[in-house]
Design a protein around this motif. Structure first.
Motif, PDB file in Angstrom:
ATOM      1  N   LEU A 154       0.817  -1.217   0.000  1.00  0.00           N
ATOM      2  CA  LEU A 154       0.000   0.000   0.000  1.00  0.00           C
ATOM      3  C   LEU A 154       0.854   1.272   0.000  1.00  0.00           C
ATOM      4  N   THR A 155       2.114   1.148   0.368  1.00  0.00           N
ATOM      5  CA  THR A 155       2.988   2.327   0.356  1.00  0.00           C
ATOM      6  C   THR A 155       3.235   2.824  -1.065  1.00  0.00           C
ATOM      7  N   ALA A 156       2.891   2.022  -2.070  1.00  0.00           N
ATOM      8  CA  ALA A 156       3.080   2.441  -3.461  1.00  0.00           C
ATOM      9  C   ALA A 156       2.204   3.637  -3.818  1.00  0.00           C
ATOM     10  N   PHE A 157       1.146   3.873  -3.038  1.00  0.00           N
ATOM     11  CA  PHE A 157       0.219   4.964  -3.342  1.00  0.00           C
ATOM     12  C   PHE A 157       0.606   6.263  -2.644  1.00  0.00           C
ATOM     13  N   THR A 158       1.715   6.232  -1.903  1.00  0.00           N
ATOM     14  CA  THR A 158       2.211   7.437  -1.250  1.00  0.00           C
ATOM     15  C   THR A 158       3.573   7.787  -1.833  1.00  0.00           C
ATOM     16  N   THR A 159       3.642   8.917  -2.477  1.00  0.00           N
ATOM     17  CA  THR A 159       4.884   9.361  -3.106  1.00  0.00           C
ATOM     18  C   THR A 159       5.243  10.749  -2.594  1.00  0.00           C
ATOM     19  N   GLU A 160       6.335  11.292  -3.116  1.00  0.00           N
ATOM     20  CA  GLU A 160       6.751  12.638  -2.731  1.00  0.00           C
ATOM     21  C   GLU A 160       5.725  13.680  -3.146  1.00  0.00           C
ATOM     22  N   ALA A 161       4.958  13.368  -4.185  1.00  0.00           N
ATOM     23  CA  ALA A 161       3.945  14.307  -4.662  1.00  0.00           C
ATOM     24  C   ALA A 161       2.672  14.265  -3.834  1.00  0.00           C
ATOM     25  N   GLY A 162       2.544  13.264  -2.951  1.00  0.00           N
ATOM     26  CA  GLY A 162       1.351  13.140  -2.133  1.00  0.00           C
ATOM     27  C   GLY A 162       0.799  11.730  -2.174  1.00  0.00           C
ATOM     28  N   THR A 163      -0.409  11.574  -1.682  1.00  0.00           N
ATOM     29  CA  THR A 163      -1.055  10.265  -1.598  1.00  0.00           C
ATOM     30  C   THR A 163      -2.284  10.227  -2.497  1.00  0.00           C
ATOM     31  N   ASN A 164      -2.386   9.178  -3.302  1.00  0.00           N
ATOM     32  CA  ASN A 164      -3.590   8.958  -4.102  1.00  0.00           C
ATOM     33  C   ASN A 164      -4.625   8.250  -3.233  1.00  0.00           C
ATOM     34  N   PHE A 165      -5.405   9.031  -2.520  1.00  0.00           N
ATOM     35  CA  PHE A 165      -6.298   8.447  -1.518  1.00  0.00           C
ATOM     36  C   PHE A 165      -7.352   7.536  -2.137  1.00  0.00           C
ATOM     37  N   GLU A 166      -7.856   7.895  -3.290  1.00  0.00           N
ATOM     38  CA  GLU A 166      -8.908   7.064  -3.892  1.00  0.00           C
ATOM     39  C   GLU A 166      -8.356   5.697  -4.298  1.00  0.00           C
ATOM     40  N   LEU A 167      -7.114   5.665  -4.815  1.00  0.00           N
ATOM     41  CA  LEU A 167      -6.501   4.388  -5.177  1.00  0.00           C
ATOM     42  C   LEU A 167      -6.064   3.614  -3.924  1.00  0.00           C
ATOM     43  N   LEU A 168      -5.604   4.335  -2.926  1.00  0.00           N
ATOM     44  CA  LEU A 168      -5.217   3.699  -1.670  1.00  0.00           C
ATOM     45  C   LEU A 168      -6.414   3.023  -1.017  1.00  0.00           C
ATOM     46  N   MET A 169      -7.556   3.693  -1.019  1.00  0.00           N
ATOM     47  CA  MET A 169      -8.759   3.115  -0.432  1.00  0.00           C
ATOM     48  C   MET A 169      -9.285   1.944  -1.262  1.00  0.00           C
ATOM     49  N   ALA A 170      -9.117   2.033  -2.573  1.00  0.00           N
ATOM     50  CA  ALA A 170      -9.534   0.925  -3.433  1.00  0.00           C
ATOM     51  C   ALA A 170      -8.685  -0.316  -3.157  1.00  0.00           C
ATOM     52  N   ALA A 171      -7.372  -0.118  -3.059  1.00  0.00           N
ATOM     53  CA  ALA A 171      -6.490  -1.245  -2.758  1.00  0.00           C
ATOM     54  C   ALA A 171      -6.758  -1.796  -1.363  1.00  0.00           C
ATOM     55  N   SER A 172      -7.004  -0.923  -0.411  1.00  0.00           N
ATOM     56  CA  SER A 172      -7.303  -1.371   0.955  1.00  0.00           C
ATOM     57  C   SER A 172      -8.576  -2.191   1.002  1.00  0.00           C
ATOM     58  N   SER A 173      -9.580  -1.784   0.224  1.00  0.00           N
ATOM     59  CA  SER A 173     -10.839  -2.536   0.178  1.00  0.00           C
ATOM     60  C   SER A 173     -10.613  -3.937  -0.362  1.00  0.00           C
ATOM     61  N   MET A 174      -9.791  -4.052  -1.391  1.00  0.00           N
ATOM     62  CA  MET A 174      -9.524  -5.371  -1.965  1.00  0.00           C
ATOM     63  C   MET A 174      -8.735  -6.246  -1.000  1.00  0.00           C
ATOM     64  N   ILE A 175      -7.857  -5.635  -0.215  1.00  0.00           N
ATOM     65  CA  ILE A 175      -7.004  -6.403   0.688  1.00  0.00           C
ATOM     66  C   ILE A 175      -7.797  -6.979   1.855  1.00  0.00           C
ATOM     67  N   ILE A 176      -8.696  -6.183   2.425  1.00  0.00           N
ATOM     68  CA  ILE A 176      -9.417  -6.652   3.615  1.00  0.00           C
ATOM     69  C   ILE A 176     -10.591  -7.556   3.268  1.00  0.00           C
ATOM     70  N   LEU A 177     -11.030  -7.580   2.016  1.00  0.00           N
ATOM     71  CA  LEU A 177     -12.191  -8.377   1.639  1.00  0.00           C
ATOM     72  C   LEU A 177     -12.025  -9.864   1.950  1.00  0.00           C
ATOM     73  N   PRO A 178     -10.892 -10.511   1.619  1.00  0.00           N
ATOM     74  CA  PRO A 178     -10.769 -11.947   1.934  1.00  0.00           C
ATOM     75  C   PRO A 178     -10.900 -12.252   3.416  1.00  0.00           C
ATOM     76  N   MET A 179     -10.330 -11.420   4.274  1.00  0.00           N
ATOM     77  CA  MET A 179     -10.400 -11.663   5.711  1.00  0.00           C
ATOM     78  C   MET A 179     -11.817 -11.437   6.250  1.00  0.00           C
ATOM     79  N   ILE A 180     -12.528 -10.488   5.673  1.00  0.00           N
ATOM     80  CA  ILE A 180     -13.910 -10.265   6.094  1.00  0.00           C
ATOM     81  C   ILE A 180     -14.764 -11.477   5.752  1.00  0.00           C
ATOM     82  N   ILE A 181     -14.590 -12.000   4.547  1.00  0.00           N
ATOM     83  CA  ILE A 181     -15.341 -13.188   4.133  1.00  0.00           C
ATOM     84  C   ILE A 181     -14.997 -14.375   5.025  1.00  0.00           C
ATOM     85  N   LEU A 182     -13.711 -14.552   5.303  1.00  0.00           N
ATOM     86  CA  LEU A 182     -13.273 -15.659   6.157  1.00  0.00           C
ATOM     87  C   LEU A 182     -13.841 -15.523   7.560  1.00  0.00           C
TER      88      LEU A 182
END
Length: 273
Positions: free
Chosen positions: A226-254
């Motif tokens: 997830l650190t890929a979405f934070t650069t010197e120019a700032g943070t792409n919050f919409e992409l960061l939240m999209a990636a975070s949603s995909m990451i936590i989905l398997p654990m929520i289902i489990l």
């Protein structure tokens, strides 16, 4: 009437608490579907004006998440199996076997739970560095193959099994190892599933330790990715939240699938001993 009022009040409190717990997740999903301009708009809005579903595809392509996913799966599976094995053996030893200093050793192990994990980061890193395990799977897995909390939880469950079963098995010539795997483990299935699920969720969501012991993209796990979405120019919050949603989905289902085992395992372990 009074009982109905008390029950209704409890339900209201539980509903409010549930909503407060869900709000961060709702905000995360909402943000993942916004445009960059809408993310930074003030006042913030809950419902996106235009639903940007392609944010999920952009987030997936922005970093090698397929490799991160593979690493996370390997770490979760191996560390979970390893912890289950060490937990079962240690919990049985502390609950059924008689040896000198058993209670003292167990008390010392429980005392280590009061040591903050952050204090062990440097000693563990130095040890793994001397072993040449930095940026390898060994560094991500081996330090977490045992858990004092899991041993304590399963030991409490084992103590609830009647001693008469153990005595009867010994009279019939059953060895300790066979009694453990044929009797104790099946009876403790809810507690073991609970331990496995908590371990899997913890390994899947681990960030600080994998960040410290990995140096290349080939060894990073999903949370570190997830650190890929934070650069010197700032943070792409919409992409960061999209990636975070995909990451936590398997654990929520489990968790949803196995939640009954968690409730049963924790409740019974807490009542016996």
């Amino acid at each position: 009437m009074r009982q109905a009022f008390s029950k209704g009040f409890i339900y209201i409190l539980l509903t409010i608490g549930s909503l407060l717990m869900l709000l961060p997740f709702i905000w995360m999903i909402s943000t993942s579907l916004k445009t960059p301009g809408e993310v930074m708009s003030m006042p913030p809005t809950w419902i996106p004006e235009s639903w940007k579903w392609d944010n999920y595809l952009k987030a997936w392509e922005m970093a090698p998440f397929l490799r991160y996913t593979l690493n996370s799966i390997i770490v979760v599976i191996v560390s979970t199996i390893g912890e289950i094995i060490t937990t079962i053996l240690a919990a049985y030893a502390f609950s059924r076997l008689q040896f000198w200093g058993r209670d003292i050793v167990f008390a010392i192990l429980l005392g280590t739970m009061m040591v903050p994990g952050e204090m062990l980061l440097i000693p563990n890193f130095v040890t793994l560095s001397n072993l040449g395990w930095i940026n390898q799977y060994e560094a991500l897995i081996i330090p977490w193959l045992a858990s004092i909390f899991s041993i304590f939880l399963l030991r409490q469950y084992f103590l609830g099994v009647p001693k008469e079963l153990h005595y009867a098995a010994k009279i019939d010539g059953c060895s300790n190892f066979r009694f453990l795997w044929s009797v104790m483990v099946p009876l403790a299935k809810p507690a073991i599933v609970t331990i496995a699920l908590l371990k899997a969720i913890g390994s899947w969501n681990a960030f600080l330790w994998p960040l410290i012991v990995t140096q290349s993209e080939e060894m990073r796990t999903l949370p570190v990715g997830l650190t890929a979405f934070t650069t010197e120019a700032g943070t792409n919050f919409e992409l960061l939240m999209a990636a975070s949603s995909m990451i936590i989905l398997p654990m929520i289902i489990l968790y949803i699938i196995l939640q009954k085992y968690i409730i049963e395992g924790v409740s019974k372990a807490g009542l016996k001993g």
